[in-house]
Write an enzyme that holds these catalytic residues in place. Structure first.
Site: not given
Ligand code: NAD
Length: 479
Positions: A225, A259
């Protein structure tokens, strides 16, 4: 209930701790591979009671993590949708769990067949910080409904919330049912490298790629997602007095840290001045007195606040017109007042990255074909919004573009319906959840064929004589 992850143990060796928790959950799963309706319903009921009992503590912790996030926003976007999803799942669960009888081709008769729906085992759920409760517990509803066990990894950017969540889950579930694992990127990497039976990752497209790669090593199926730039098309037939309040609400909810927020607006060129005036008026109506308005959510961290500042500065440097839609910013409280940008070029970061904040670039267009082509030349968006009255134009946009989901004449709302599958496409992700889609994403649909006492297949056994030849002719013609 059992105790939860000790932070010390996690820091010492997150991978070993995750492996041990996963082994515990897999063993518990093996002892009851397909839990009964009563067991699943009880887990969902406990989850509901937990959210109810802990809701104020969740709201306080989330506000602490953001700097300021109104309790109303948390109730509306995190608490209410999760409780609705639980209620919906509990109502539908018996139907979702039922096996499906399948009618067979004449060549298969008189055997019979069914499709059984079974849990996958242990599901890993990774959530971002922007709606930390909803994006963790909505996937969990599907996981528990489908009879799975689950390990949850919240974002390191919501430490206060993560602590409350870990406590709430530990009080509600045994460690072999649901468990929270907290920590930074190192823990996140170890978590997504673990051999779960399925992973649901919500986050950025860049991290989503890494997660898909790590999961591939274990052949762990993933639901991704992700995010991206979701367009809002304001059609030539649009009435701004109807459309702009809805667009502003969706853009500024959680200060654009959503998002499915409309990322940019495609607007007929000759109506841009009127559009900007309507935006200003509406921002003043919904958020009077910015930046000192308590209903407006702060930006999650100083790093994210500086990034938004840089996006605007770079666009200005490259020739965009910057329109302040309300008061000035308040850096100390991380209040970033809404800004519109006119004429930001494609090369700017604001037009090539997901904005994730209260900045609205306005992209002028002359014909609908041009607006559709603009969207199709870019990554497939998570959401698309269309505002207008012209039904033919609406159909052209619906059939001429691909997006994760669409709301017509409003924003965000397609995401709030449990019977609509929610998920991206292309760079905005793959797979979907919510309601039955979430149940199915975390179930194995197992086809089972039950042979009858009488079967014509024996005529095809070797040694192959005239009967086999005749049978093959029959199958070739009618099979
Ligand atoms: P992010 O990708 O930085 O982090 C998301 C999660 O991934 C966190 O729990 C983080 O600890 C983990 N993470 C970080 N590095 C990682 C790695 N190398 N391997 C595995 N996991 C890792 O995203 P964010 O800044 O927390 O959230 C914002 C983003 O999320 C935006 O792009 C937004 O559009 C997206 N988002 C999507 C939805 C959806 O339902 N499609 C909903 C909300 C947010």
């Amino acid at each position: 209930m059992d105790g939860q992850v000790s932070p010390k143990a996690e820091i010492a060796d997150p991978a070993a701790r995750i492996a041990s928790l996963l082994a515990t959950q897999k063993a518990a799963w093996a002892a009851d591979v397909t839990p009964s309706h009563a067991i699943r319903d009880d887990r969902l009921a406990r989850l509901d009671r937990m959210v109810d009992a802990w809701q104020e503590r969740f709201a306080v912790a989330i506000s602490e993590d953001f700097g300021n996030r109104p309790a109303v926003v948390t109730t509306l976007t995190d608490i209410v949708p999760v409780r609705a999803a639980i209620r919906h799942a509990r109502k539908q669960l018996k139907r979702w769990m039922r096996s499906r009888r399948v009618s067979l081709a004449w060549t298969g008769k008189p055997a019979s067949a069914v499709i059984l729906r079974q849990p996958l085992g242990v599901v890993g759920i990774v959530a971002p910080w922007n709606y930390p409760l909803n994006l963790m517990l909505s996937p969990l509803v599907g996981a528990l409904a489908a009879g799975n066990r689950a390990m949850l990894k919240p974002s390191e950017l919501t430490p206060a919330f993560s602590e409350v969540l870990a406590k709430a889950i530990a009080e509600t579930f045994s460690e072999d049912e649901v468990v929270v694992v907290t920590g930074g990127p190192e823990v996140a990497t170890a978590f997504t490298s673990a051999p779960f039976d399925h992973l649901i990752f919500t986050g950025s497209t860049a991290v989503g790629r890494k997660v898909a790669e790590a999961a591939a090593k274990n052949l762990t199926p993933v639901t991704l997602e992700l995010g991206g730039k979701s367009p809002a098309i304001l059609d030539a037939s649009v009435q701004f007095d109807k459309a702009v309040p809805r667009l502003v609400w969706g853009k500024l909810l959680n200060s654009g840290q959503t998002c499915v927020a409309p990322d940019y607006a495609l607007v007929p060129r000759e109506r841009i001045a009127d559009f900007v005036a309507a935006l200003k008026e509406e921002v003043a109506r919904q958020y009077p007195g910015l930046p000192a308005n308590a209903d407006y959510t702060s930006i999650i961290s100083p790093r994210h606040f500086s990034r938004l500042t840089r996006l605007v500065e770079e666009a200005r440097d490259r020739g965009a017109e910057v329109v302040e839609l309300a008061g000035s910013h308040d850096g100390e409280r991380r209040v970033f007042s809404p800004v519109a940008l006119i004429g930001a070029s494609d090369e700017t970061a604001v037009m090539s990255e997901e904005i994730f904040g209260p900045i609205l670039p306005i992209v002028p267009y002359d014909t609908l074909d041009e607006a559709i082509a603009y969207i199709n030349q870019r990554d497939r968006p998570l959401a698309l919004y269309w505002f207008g009255e012209d039904k033919a134009a609406k159909e052209r946009v619906l059939t001429g573009t691909i997006a994760g989901g669409v709301t017509i004449n409003d924003t965000i709302l397609h995401l709030a319906q449990d019977d609509l599958p929610f998920g991206g496409v292309g760079a905005s992700g793959y797979g979907a959840y919510h309601g039955e889609a979430g149940f199915l994403a975390l179930s194995k649909e197992k086809p089972v064929l039950k042979q009858s006492a009488i079967s014509g297949v024996k005529f095809l056994y070797p040694p192959y004589g005239r009967m086999a030849q005749w049978m093959l002719k029959l199958l070739g013609r009618f099979g």
